[in-house]
Each structure stands twice: as structure tokens, then as C-alpha cells.
Motif scaffolding. Sequence first.
Motif, PDB file in Angstrom:
ATOM      1  N   THR A  54       0.827  -1.214   0.000  1.00 49.05           N
ATOM      2  CA  THR A  54       0.000   0.000   0.000  1.00 49.05           C
ATOM      3  C   THR A  54       0.852   1.251   0.000  1.00 49.05           C
ATOM      4  O   THR A  54       0.643   2.159  -0.820  1.00 49.05           O
ATOM      5  N   TRP A  55       1.836   1.329   0.917  1.00 45.36           N
ATOM      6  CA  TRP A  55       2.616   2.572   0.946  1.00 45.36           C
ATOM      7  C   TRP A  55       3.641   2.647  -0.183  1.00 45.36           C
ATOM      8  O   TRP A  55       4.005   3.737  -0.609  1.00 45.36           O
ATOM      9  N   LEU A  56       4.059   1.519  -0.714  1.00 44.99           N
ATOM     10  CA  LEU A  56       4.943   1.566  -1.882  1.00 44.99           C
ATOM     11  C   LEU A  56       4.189   2.053  -3.118  1.00 44.99           C
ATOM     12  O   LEU A  56       4.746   2.792  -3.947  1.00 44.99           O
ATOM     13  N   ARG A  57       2.944   1.643  -3.249  1.00 41.27           N
ATOM     14  CA  ARG A  57       2.142   2.131  -4.382  1.00 41.27           C
ATOM     15  C   ARG A  57       1.955   3.638  -4.299  1.00 41.27           C
ATOM     16  O   ARG A  57       2.094   4.354  -5.307  1.00 41.27           O
ATOM     17  N   SER A  58       1.672   4.135  -3.113  1.00 43.05           N
ATOM     18  CA  SER A  58       1.511   5.580  -2.930  1.00 43.05           C
ATOM     19  C   SER A  58       2.810   6.316  -3.219  1.00 43.05           C
ATOM     20  O   SER A  58       2.820   7.357  -3.882  1.00 43.05           O
ATOM     21  N   ALA A  59       3.920   5.755  -2.751  1.00 42.20           N
ATOM     22  CA  ALA A  59       5.219   6.406  -2.928  1.00 42.20           C
ATOM     23  C   ALA A  59       5.690   6.370  -4.373  1.00 42.20           C
ATOM     24  O   ALA A  59       6.422   7.266  -4.813  1.00 42.20           O
ATOM     25  N   SER A  60       5.295   5.349  -5.125  1.00 43.91           N
ATOM     26  CA  SER A  60       5.849   5.157  -6.468  1.00 43.91           C
ATOM     27  C   SER A  60       5.478   6.282  -7.424  1.00 43.91           C
ATOM     28  O   SER A  60       6.350   6.826  -8.125  1.00 43.91           O
ATOM     29  N   THR A  61       4.204   6.641  -7.492  1.00 51.05           N
ATOM     30  CA  THR A  61       3.800   7.695  -8.423  1.00 51.05           C
ATOM     31  C   THR A  61       4.322   9.055  -7.968  1.00 51.05           C
ATOM     32  O   THR A  61       4.746   9.877  -8.795  1.00 51.05           O
ATOM     33  N   ILE A  62       4.305   9.298  -6.648  1.00 53.84           N
ATOM     34  CA  ILE A  62       4.899  10.525  -6.129  1.00 53.84           C
ATOM     35  C   ILE A  62       6.394  10.539  -6.430  1.00 53.84           C
ATOM     36  O   ILE A  62       6.974  11.561  -6.804  1.00 53.84           O
ATOM     37  N   GLY A  63       7.029   9.364  -6.278  1.00 55.48           N
ATOM     38  CA  GLY A  63       8.470   9.265  -6.456  1.00 55.48           C
ATOM     39  C   GLY A  63       8.933   9.545  -7.871  1.00 55.48           C
ATOM     40  O   GLY A  63       9.986  10.159  -8.080  1.00 55.48           O
ATOM     41  N   ILE A  64       8.178   9.081  -8.851  1.00 58.02           N
ATOM     42  CA  ILE A  64       8.553   9.339 -10.250  1.00 58.02           C
ATOM     43  C   ILE A  64       8.594  10.839 -10.511  1.00 58.02           C
ATOM     44  O   ILE A  64       9.551  11.365 -11.093  1.00 58.02           O
ATOM     45  N   MET A  65       7.564  11.531 -10.067  1.00 56.18           N
ATOM     46  CA  MET A  65       7.529  12.968 -10.269  1.00 56.18           C
ATOM     47  C   MET A  65       8.565  13.689  -9.416  1.00 56.18           C
ATOM     48  O   MET A  65       9.160  14.682  -9.852  1.00 56.18           O
ATOM     49  N   ALA A  66       8.799  13.202  -8.198  1.00 58.74           N
ATOM     50  CA  ALA A  66       9.788  13.835  -7.319  1.00 58.74           C
ATOM     51  C   ALA A  66      11.181  13.767  -7.934  1.00 58.74           C
ATOM     52  O   ALA A  66      11.963  14.723  -7.840  1.00 58.74           O
ATOM     53  N   VAL A  67      11.501  12.656  -8.570  1.00 54.44           N
ATOM     54  CA  VAL A  67      12.808  12.516  -9.224  1.00 54.44           C
ATOM     55  C   VAL A  67      12.936  13.517 -10.367  1.00 54.44           C
ATOM     56  O   VAL A  67      13.967  14.191 -10.513  1.00 54.44           O
ATOM     57  N   ALA A  68      11.903  13.624 -11.195  1.00 56.88           N
ATOM     58  CA  ALA A  68      11.941  14.578 -12.313  1.00 56.88           C
ATOM     59  C   ALA A  68      12.037  16.012 -11.808  1.00 56.88           C
ATOM     60  O   ALA A  68      12.807  16.824 -12.344  1.00 56.88           O
ATOM     61  N   VAL A  69      11.261  16.328 -10.780  1.00 55.58           N
ATOM     62  CA  VAL A  69      11.298  17.672 -10.194  1.00 55.58           C
ATOM     63  C   VAL A  69      12.668  17.942  -9.575  1.00 55.58           C
ATOM     64  O   VAL A  69      13.178  19.070  -9.635  1.00 55.58           O
ATOM     65  N   ALA A  70      13.285  16.917  -8.998  1.00 52.50           N
ATOM     66  CA  ALA A  70      14.619  17.075  -8.419  1.00 52.50           C
ATOM     67  C   ALA A  70      15.634  17.459  -9.495  1.00 52.50           C
ATOM     68  O   ALA A  70      16.470  18.351  -9.288  1.00 52.50           O
ATOM     69  N   LEU A  71      15.575  16.795 -10.642  1.00 57.35           N
ATOM     70  CA  LEU A  71      16.480  17.147 -11.741  1.00 57.35           C
ATOM     71  C   LEU A  71      16.295  18.610 -12.148  1.00 57.35           C
ATOM     72  O   LEU A  71      17.261  19.336 -12.380  1.00 57.35           O
ATOM     73  N   LEU A  72      15.032  19.021 -12.232  1.00 59.38           N
ATOM     74  CA  LEU A  72      14.738  20.394 -12.627  1.00 59.38           C
ATOM     75  C   LEU A  72      15.228  21.377 -11.564  1.00 59.38           C
ATOM     76  O   LEU A  72      15.779  22.444 -11.896  1.00 59.38           O
ATOM     77  N   MET A  73      15.053  21.041 -10.288  1.00 60.39           N
ATOM     78  CA  MET A  73      15.505  21.920  -9.207  1.00 60.39           C
ATOM     79  C   MET A  73      17.029  22.007  -9.171  1.00 60.39           C
ATOM     80  O   MET A  73      17.595  23.077  -8.904  1.00 60.39           O
ATOM     81  N   ILE A  74      17.712  20.895  -9.415  1.00 55.42           N
ATOM     82  CA  ILE A  74      19.180  20.936  -9.493  1.00 55.42           C
ATOM     83  C   ILE A  74      19.600  21.872 -10.621  1.00 55.42           C
ATOM     84  O   ILE A  74      20.606  22.578 -10.525  1.00 55.42           O
ATOM     85  N   GLY A  75      18.809  21.886 -11.699  1.00 56.48           N
ATOM     86  CA  GLY A  75      19.053  22.797 -12.810  1.00 56.48           C
ATOM     87  C   GLY A  75      18.616  24.222 -12.537  1.00 56.48           C
ATOM     88  O   GLY A  75      18.701  25.070 -13.426  1.00 56.48           O
ATOM     89  N   GLY A  76      18.115  24.487 -11.331  1.00 53.57           N
ATOM     90  CA  GLY A  76      17.793  25.850 -10.926  1.00 53.57           C
ATOM     91  C   GLY A  76      16.400  26.333 -11.256  1.00 53.57           C
ATOM     92  O   GLY A  76      16.135  27.539 -11.222  1.00 53.57           O
ATOM     93  N   GLU A  77      15.456  25.410 -11.567  1.00 54.43           N
ATOM     94  CA  GLU A  77      14.116  25.822 -11.970  1.00 54.43           C
ATOM     95  C   GLU A  77      13.044  25.037 -11.204  1.00 54.43           C
ATOM     96  O   GLU A  77      13.338  24.049 -10.540  1.00 54.43           O
ATOM     97  N   PHE A  78      11.796  25.495 -11.325  1.00 58.85           N
ATOM     98  CA  PHE A  78      10.639  24.839 -10.705  1.00 58.85           C
ATOM     99  C   PHE A  78       9.570  24.611 -11.776  1.00 58.85           C
ATOM    100  O   PHE A  78       9.536  25.306 -12.789  1.00 58.85           O
ATOM    101  N   ASP A  79       8.686  23.648 -11.503  1.00 61.27           N
ATOM    102  CA  ASP A  79       7.553  23.407 -12.400  1.00 61.27           C
ATOM    103  C   ASP A  79       6.300  23.177 -11.561  1.00 61.27           C
ATOM    104  O   ASP A  79       6.097  22.098 -11.005  1.00 61.27           O
ATOM    105  N   LEU A  80       5.468  24.198 -11.468  1.00 59.83           N
ATOM    106  CA  LEU A  80       4.231  24.094 -10.693  1.00 59.83           C
ATOM    107  C   LEU A  80       3.088  23.494 -11.508  1.00 59.83           C
ATOM    108  O   LEU A  80       1.989  23.329 -10.987  1.00 59.83           O
ATOM    109  N   SER A  81       3.339  23.180 -12.777  1.00 63.88           N
ATOM    110  CA  SER A  81       2.299  22.548 -13.587  1.00 63.88           C
ATOM    111  C   SER A  81       2.416  21.032 -13.584  1.00 63.88           C
ATOM    112  O   SER A  81       1.617  20.344 -14.235  1.00 63.88           O
TER     113      SER A  81
END
Length: 344
Positions: A54-81
Motif C-alpha cells: 500500500t505505501w509503496l504504491r503511494s510512494a511510487s507515483t509521487i516518487g517518479i515525479m519527485a525525481v523529475a522535479v529534483a532534476l529540474l531543481m538541481i538545474g535551478g528551476e521549478f515546475d508548478l504545472s
Amino acid sequence: MTTIAAGDERLARTSALTRLTKRPEIGALLAAIVIFVFFAVTTDAFATLSGSATWLRSASTIGIMAVAVALLMIGGEFDLSAGAMTGFTGLVVGILTTEYGLNIWVAILVSLALALAVGFVNGLLVMRTGLPSFIVTLGTFFVLQGIDLAGTKALIGQVAIQGMRDVPFYDSAKAVFGSSAEIGRGTFYVSILWWVAVAAVATWVLLRTRIGNWIFAVGGAQVSARQVGVPVAKTKIGLFMTTAGCGWLVGMLLLFTTSTVQSNTGVGQEFIYIICAVVGGCLMTGGYGSAIGAAFGALIYGMANQGIVYAGWDNNWLRAFLGVMLLAAVLLNEWVRKRAEATR
């Protein structure tokens, strides 16, 4: 003959523990261990196979986006969309297949193309106008939310997609994006494998490729990066497109796991993605962070989200937990960064 000074810091030996504490994801890893142990000890179901699923399923979809957002934040930007993108892509597939009879795989590719186009426009606007990405993507967020709500209602007369199971070739798409396996009493979804794959690829890109060097460079010192030949615009536009592409992936995972999508799917999740990235070691100022750390941040969120339920607490405590976690992560990340810079 040239001799090397005995005090040359480049030759100084550092212990494994010292090197470990310099890693941006170490705080998130330790926090994940503590939270897992806490809920495993205080609740009966948390550490079982069914609870873990149950908690892995919840974490997985959040995690995919968190990783992508992390790359963008390391690059100095944000994406609120990013949150609205997950619902937008799912609605595109749902409407094209259930209302217009388009082949499901063609509809999936169309939604991917639209997502990448939105990401490209976001990046292009940020680079061409010089406006903060916070403002540009906030505008995109409202545009997508309006399309998801008003556009969907205008086309199909409702704000949710129904009848996906009756679409031809639905089962083949579900096998890729929505399949699951029973292990013991737990149902583990394929989204977990997608999460691990995305985190692994992102970590490899950051640490082992030229593109990874470019990402750190444009986030840490954009002017200097441009002066030494780093393609700043292409790198940042690519990061926005990566975030949009991961939004498409999560949209497909949600659509084919539940067989439906709402017009408000993903709205409000964008701040959770940012929190997970910050908890995982990313600085708000860019140039520093970790993809695997963002995955750990999502794991913390998933465990806390479900652990609070298993413990019988008021669900609203999750918001307080996220706030405390964000503040603690910002302070810890700044300390780790300063420690790493002081020992170079």
C-alpha cells in the motif's frame, strides 16, 4: 623536480563515514529508516506485505515525479504545472479513446507528444523571457487546470472518464502501466518498477554523463556555465520536457491502475513533489541535490501517509508532518552543503 606539499588537500584521505555524510541523500535515507522502524513497531499492519504494498504504491507515483522535479531543481528551476499534467494526459487518452474511438496506443502517444510540447513551451518561455519559472509554470498550471475542468465538461458533459475497460487493446496498455502481482497478501503494482527505473536512470545521468554535469552547472552558476560552452537553453528546456514526460508517465500509471481519471487528478500534488525533492537533498537555489534522494523523500511521504492511517491518527497530521519535514530538510541540506564545501 616538483614536489607535492604534504598538506595538499587533494591527497588527504577521508573516511568512508565522512564521504557518506557529504552525500545530499544521506539525511533522507536515515529519515526513511527511522520512520519505517517507528511505524513497524507501533502498528501491526505497516510492515506486512499487504501494508508495504500500500505505501509503496503511494510512494511510487509521487516518487517518479519527485525525481523529475529534483532534476529540474538541481538545474535551478521549478515546475508548478507538474501535478496538473498527470491529470491532463490521462484525460487526453480517456477522451480520445472513449469518445472518438482512437486506437489506445495512438492516443497514448498523442498525450505524450502534448505533454512534451507543454514542457518545451515552459522551458522556452523561461529562457526567452527571463521570467522566473515559478511564474511561467504557475500560469501553465491554471491553463491545464482550466482545460481539464472546462474542456472535459464541454466535450463529454462530465468531469470524469468512464468506460476505459471497454476500449479495444485496453488490456495491453494495462499490462504496461497498470499490471500488478500478488505476493503473499500484498498487491504490488508495476508503478513500483517504473519508479525504481526512473530513479536509477536519473541517478546515472546525473553522476555518469556529460548531461548530468550540465544540469549541475546551469543550476549552480548559469552565467559561468554558458561561458564555458554549456548549452544552457537546451539543458533547461530538456529538463522541463523531462518533468512533463514523467507527468505523462504518472498519468498513464494512474489511468490504467484505476481505469478512470478525474479532472482534478494531480492538482495540489506539485508541492508534495517539491517537498520530496528538498527532503532528498535538493537546494531551493539549484546546483545541488540527488535523484535517489528525491526517491527516498517520496518513500518517506508514502510511509508517513499510510503509517498515520494504520496508527489511527487524524489524517490532517500529515500536513503538519510535511511542514516539519520540509523545514528540517532545508536546514539539514544547507548544513551538509556547507560541510562538503568546507572540506574540499
